[in-house]
Design a protein around this motif. Sequence first.
Motif, PDB file in Angstrom:
ATOM      1  N   MET A   1     -15.458  -8.041  -4.459  1.00  0.00           N
ATOM      2  CA  MET A   1     -15.685  -8.582  -3.118  1.00  0.00           C
ATOM      3  C   MET A   1     -15.173  -7.598  -2.086  1.00  0.00           C
ATOM      4  SD  MET A   1     -14.637 -12.568  -3.503  1.00  0.00           S
ATOM      5  CE  MET A   1     -13.025 -12.148  -4.169  1.00  0.00           C
ATOM      6  N   ARG A   2     -16.012  -7.341  -1.058  1.00  0.00           N
ATOM      7  CA  ARG A   2     -15.597  -6.395  -0.040  1.00  0.00           C
ATOM      8  C   ARG A   2     -14.546  -6.980   0.859  1.00  0.00           C
ATOM      9  NH1 ARG A   2     -19.427  -3.488   4.523  1.00  0.00           N
ATOM     10  NH2 ARG A   2     -17.764  -2.305   5.502  1.00  0.00           N
ATOM     11  N   TRP A   3     -14.718  -8.241   1.215  1.00  0.00           N
ATOM     12  CA  TRP A   3     -13.788  -8.862   2.159  1.00  0.00           C
ATOM     13  C   TRP A   3     -13.182 -10.109   1.512  1.00  0.00           C
ATOM     14  CZ3 TRP A   3     -13.034  -5.267   5.342  1.00  0.00           C
ATOM     15  CH2 TRP A   3     -14.078  -4.512   5.867  1.00  0.00           C
ATOM     16  N   ALA A   4     -12.211  -9.898   0.657  1.00  0.00           N
ATOM     17  CA  ALA A   4     -11.624 -11.032  -0.073  1.00  0.00           C
ATOM     18  C   ALA A   4     -11.007 -12.058   0.856  1.00  0.00           C
ATOM     19  CB  ALA A   4     -10.556 -10.513  -1.058  1.00  0.00           C
ATOM     20  N   TRP A   5     -10.313 -11.584   1.902  1.00  0.00           N
ATOM     21  CA  TRP A   5      -9.627 -12.546   2.773  1.00  0.00           C
ATOM     22  C   TRP A   5     -10.611 -13.325   3.626  1.00  0.00           C
ATOM     23  CZ3 TRP A   5      -5.493 -14.971   2.318  1.00  0.00           C
ATOM     24  CH2 TRP A   5      -4.975 -15.687   3.378  1.00  0.00           C
ATOM     25  N   MET A   6     -11.745 -12.690   4.024  1.00  0.00           N
ATOM     26  CA  MET A   6     -12.751 -13.404   4.800  1.00  0.00           C
ATOM     27  C   MET A   6     -13.316 -14.566   3.998  1.00  0.00           C
ATOM     28  SD  MET A   6     -14.768 -10.258   6.624  1.00  0.00           S
ATOM     29  CE  MET A   6     -15.884 -11.335   7.517  1.00  0.00           C
ATOM     30  N   ILE A   7     -13.537 -14.333   2.706  1.00  0.00           N
ATOM     31  CA  ILE A   7     -14.066 -15.398   1.857  1.00  0.00           C
ATOM     32  C   ILE A   7     -13.050 -16.520   1.718  1.00  0.00           C
ATOM     33  CG2 ILE A   7     -14.775 -15.953  -0.499  1.00  0.00           C
ATOM     34  CD1 ILE A   7     -15.969 -13.125  -0.625  1.00  0.00           C
TER      35      ILE A   7
ATOM     36  N   HIS B   1      10.187  -1.343   1.337  1.00  0.00           N
ATOM     37  CA  HIS B   1       9.584  -2.023   0.183  1.00  0.00           C
ATOM     38  C   HIS B   1       9.085  -3.400   0.630  1.00  0.00           C
ATOM     39  CE1 HIS B   1      11.301   1.132  -2.329  1.00  0.00           C
ATOM     40  NE2 HIS B   1      12.461   0.930  -1.712  1.00  0.00           N
ATOM     41  N   LEU B   2       7.769  -3.603   0.549  1.00  0.00           N
ATOM     42  CA  LEU B   2       7.128  -4.806   1.062  1.00  0.00           C
ATOM     43  C   LEU B   2       6.532  -5.648  -0.060  1.00  0.00           C
ATOM     44  CD1 LEU B   2       5.204  -3.003   3.948  1.00  0.00           C
ATOM     45  CD2 LEU B   2       7.291  -4.374   4.177  1.00  0.00           C
ATOM     46  N   PRO B   3       6.340  -6.938   0.156  1.00  0.00           N
ATOM     47  CA  PRO B   3       5.704  -7.771  -0.866  1.00  0.00           C
ATOM     48  C   PRO B   3       4.252  -7.340  -1.095  1.00  0.00           C
ATOM     49  CG  PRO B   3       6.786  -9.110   0.816  1.00  0.00           C
ATOM     50  CD  PRO B   3       6.747  -7.719   1.341  1.00  0.00           C
ATOM     51  N   ASP B   4       3.855  -7.262  -2.339  1.00  0.00           N
ATOM     52  CA  ASP B   4       2.460  -6.973  -2.678  1.00  0.00           C
ATOM     53  C   ASP B   4       1.714  -8.301  -2.665  1.00  0.00           C
ATOM     54  OD1 ASP B   4       0.041  -6.197  -3.683  1.00  0.00           O
ATOM     55  OD2 ASP B   4       0.793  -5.514  -5.626  1.00  0.00           O
ATOM     56  N   ASP B   5       1.200  -8.684  -1.490  1.00  0.00           N
ATOM     57  CA  ASP B   5       0.648 -10.031  -1.335  1.00  0.00           C
ATOM     58  C   ASP B   5      -0.816 -10.063  -0.926  1.00  0.00           C
ATOM     59  OD1 ASP B   5       0.909  -9.134   1.261  1.00  0.00           O
ATOM     60  OD2 ASP B   5       2.156 -10.789   1.955  1.00  0.00           O
ATOM     61  N   PHE B   6      -1.535  -8.924  -1.046  1.00  0.00           N
ATOM     62  CA  PHE B   6      -2.941  -8.909  -0.645  1.00  0.00           C
ATOM     63  C   PHE B   6      -3.724  -7.930  -1.501  1.00  0.00           C
ATOM     64  CE2 PHE B   6      -6.345  -7.502   2.425  1.00  0.00           C
ATOM     65  CZ  PHE B   6      -7.061  -8.685   2.397  1.00  0.00           C
ATOM     66  N   MET B   7      -4.735  -8.449  -2.213  1.00  0.00           N
ATOM     67  CA  MET B   7      -5.652  -7.658  -3.032  1.00  0.00           C
ATOM     68  C   MET B   7      -4.951  -6.845  -4.116  1.00  0.00           C
ATOM     69  SD  MET B   7      -8.357  -6.373  -0.094  1.00  0.00           S
ATOM     70  CE  MET B   7      -9.521  -5.682  -1.281  1.00  0.00           C
ATOM     71  N   GLY B   8      -3.715  -7.191  -4.414  1.00  0.00           N
ATOM     72  CA  GLY B   8      -3.004  -6.504  -5.477  1.00  0.00           C
ATOM     73  C   GLY B   8      -2.506  -5.125  -5.126  1.00  0.00           C
TER      74      GLY B   8
ATOM     75  N   LYS C   1     -15.372   0.067   0.078  1.00  0.00           N
ATOM     76  CA  LYS C   1     -14.970  -0.654  -1.127  1.00  0.00           C
ATOM     77  C   LYS C   1     -14.075  -1.852  -0.823  1.00  0.00           C
ATOM     78  CE  LYS C   1     -15.345   3.360  -4.178  1.00  0.00           C
ATOM     79  NZ  LYS C   1     -14.625   4.278  -5.116  1.00  0.00           N
ATOM     80  N   ASP C   2     -13.073  -1.648   0.046  1.00  0.00           N
ATOM     81  CA  ASP C   2     -12.158  -2.762   0.285  1.00  0.00           C
ATOM     82  C   ASP C   2     -11.787  -2.941   1.750  1.00  0.00           C
ATOM     83  OD1 ASP C   2     -10.325  -0.782   0.831  1.00  0.00           O
ATOM     84  OD2 ASP C   2      -8.942  -1.283  -0.783  1.00  0.00           O
ATOM     85  N   GLY C   3     -12.440  -2.207   2.646  1.00  0.00           N
ATOM     86  CA  GLY C   3     -12.187  -2.390   4.063  1.00  0.00           C
ATOM     87  C   GLY C   3     -10.966  -1.683   4.605  1.00  0.00           C
ATOM     88  N   ARG C   4     -10.354  -0.815   3.804  1.00  0.00           N
ATOM     89  CA  ARG C   4      -9.180  -0.090   4.278  1.00  0.00           C
ATOM     90  C   ARG C   4      -9.606   1.000   5.262  1.00  0.00           C
ATOM     91  NH1 ARG C   4      -4.480   2.946   0.653  1.00  0.00           N
ATOM     92  NH2 ARG C   4      -3.333   3.817   2.407  1.00  0.00           N
ATOM     93  N   THR C   5      -8.799   1.215   6.292  1.00  0.00           N
ATOM     94  CA  THR C   5      -9.113   2.259   7.254  1.00  0.00           C
ATOM     95  C   THR C   5      -9.016   3.638   6.617  1.00  0.00           C
ATOM     96  OG1 THR C   5      -8.531   3.176   9.402  1.00  0.00           O
ATOM     97  CG2 THR C   5      -6.716   2.390   8.047  1.00  0.00           C
ATOM     98  N   THR C   6      -9.869   4.566   7.085  1.00  0.00           N
ATOM     99  CA  THR C   6      -9.886   5.929   6.550  1.00  0.00           C
ATOM    100  C   THR C   6      -9.036   6.882   7.384  1.00  0.00           C
ATOM    101  OG1 THR C   6     -11.804   6.579   7.865  1.00  0.00           O
ATOM    102  CG2 THR C   6     -12.242   5.551   5.718  1.00  0.00           C
ATOM    103  N   GLY C   7      -8.537   6.411   8.545  1.00  0.00           N
ATOM    104  CA  GLY C   7      -7.790   7.286   9.434  1.00  0.00           C
ATOM    105  C   GLY C   7      -8.669   7.957  10.469  1.00  0.00           C
ATOM    106  N   GLN C   8      -9.943   7.579  10.504  1.00  0.00           N
ATOM    107  CA  GLN C   8     -10.871   8.137  11.480  1.00  0.00           C
ATOM    108  C   GLN C   8     -11.296   7.051  12.464  1.00  0.00           C
ATOM    109  OE1 GLN C   8     -13.314   9.503   8.077  1.00  0.00           O
ATOM    110  NE2 GLN C   8     -13.508  11.419   9.216  1.00  0.00           N
ATOM    111  N   LEU C   9     -11.473   7.450  13.715  1.00  0.00           N
ATOM    112  CA  LEU C   9     -11.909   6.534  14.761  1.00  0.00           C
ATOM    113  C   LEU C   9     -13.295   6.954  15.238  1.00  0.00           C
ATOM    114  CD1 LEU C   9      -8.607   6.318  16.868  1.00  0.00           C
ATOM    115  CD2 LEU C   9      -9.385   4.761  15.058  1.00  0.00           C
TER     116      LEU C   9
END
Length: 388
Positions: free
Chosen positions: A1-7, A147-154, A260-268
């Motif tokens: 799924m591309r947008w797991a949280w949207m679903i 160190h943050l909780p791994d709480d989204f998309m693994g 693939k997962d909606g992560r930003t690439t660092g480009q605007l």
Amino acid sequence: MRWAWMIAAAMIFSGGGVAVAQGVGGAVQAGSGKVQVGGVDALRLSREATGSGGKPEFVSVTTLPGRGMNVFQMTAMLPGRGEVELLRSPSLEEAAAKLNGEGEDAYGNLNHSFGAAFLIPFSSRMGGVVSADGKTVSTSWRGHEIHLPDDFMGKYAVHGLINQMKVEELHTTTTADGQTVTGVIHAGDFGGHWLSRTDLHFTIALTGAAVEVTVTAKNVGSVEEPMAIGWHPYLAIPSRDRSQARVHLAAATVARLDDKDGRTTGQLDPVAGTALDFNATAGRVLEGSMNNNFSHLTRTHGVVDAWLEDPKWGYGIRVEGMSPEIRTVHLYSPKNGTFAAIEEQFNFQDPLGAEWKGMDTGMVALRPGESTTWRVRLVLFTPGTEKK
């Protein structure tokens, strides 16, 4: 799924409508008035409508002090419509059942699936190195490990660290035209996940003309820390007809996303002339699903210029970002949904990520004793009239 949280969010909201609030004398009846969410009573600000019904005015705000001061619901008297709920949320009783700290809510994540949750000390996702046990995501800031909780998309932490925190020192005052509530979250080091120690001061002021929300983060510890503030308001489209709803968002660029997962690439990328150009003074119809982070914002008289309107319902709401530290606006609206979240926030997505190659991503550096303030004002308008 591309947008797991949207679903996931769409599943939470399926089948529900935007309710016209019912009650004696137009007052909203929120259960018994003593519904507890996160172990603390929900808190409701209210005022009597004073106009003749010819213009919209706010009449209530309900918050969840037991869940990071989530602005759970707002209502307004709209001409010809009566009292209408302005945020996409379930009932308080349903929210209390969902926000139980278990299952999907194990990290408090369901807190930012309705209402208007505050996102502190960062908004959106934060990437890094996932631990061997899959429980944490590690990144760094100025040579200090976080160190943050791994709480989204693994593989990500998402939307900050206050979703299960309780507000203390609550004080409600009655003003000339409404009510105001203040409170503090003594966040400390955010459960061992952040640098230094932080106090978060909240002020929510209800009047007929506006709802103004202010959050000040103060470093009360002994070392420097990064800080960002944002929120996630699920602004309802009362007619439920998203096809004619319009958004205006004055911005020059949008973050490019990995397919693939909606992560930003660092480009605007520039928005001019694209389907993501919401700069027109008349706004733009919401077409497909939106989950995009806009930047290089245009300010009018120093205020971020963004609004949502529902012409069929004769309703519009401006989201005025008043703090100069607000660097991005995230627009989230699934194509089958009946809301548009206009999220004004300090930081870009994955603000500590290497993809930005040292760019200033909106994390404010707070030395001990320093503070930073996020302030947003909501103002109602009638489509076709002057929006200023």
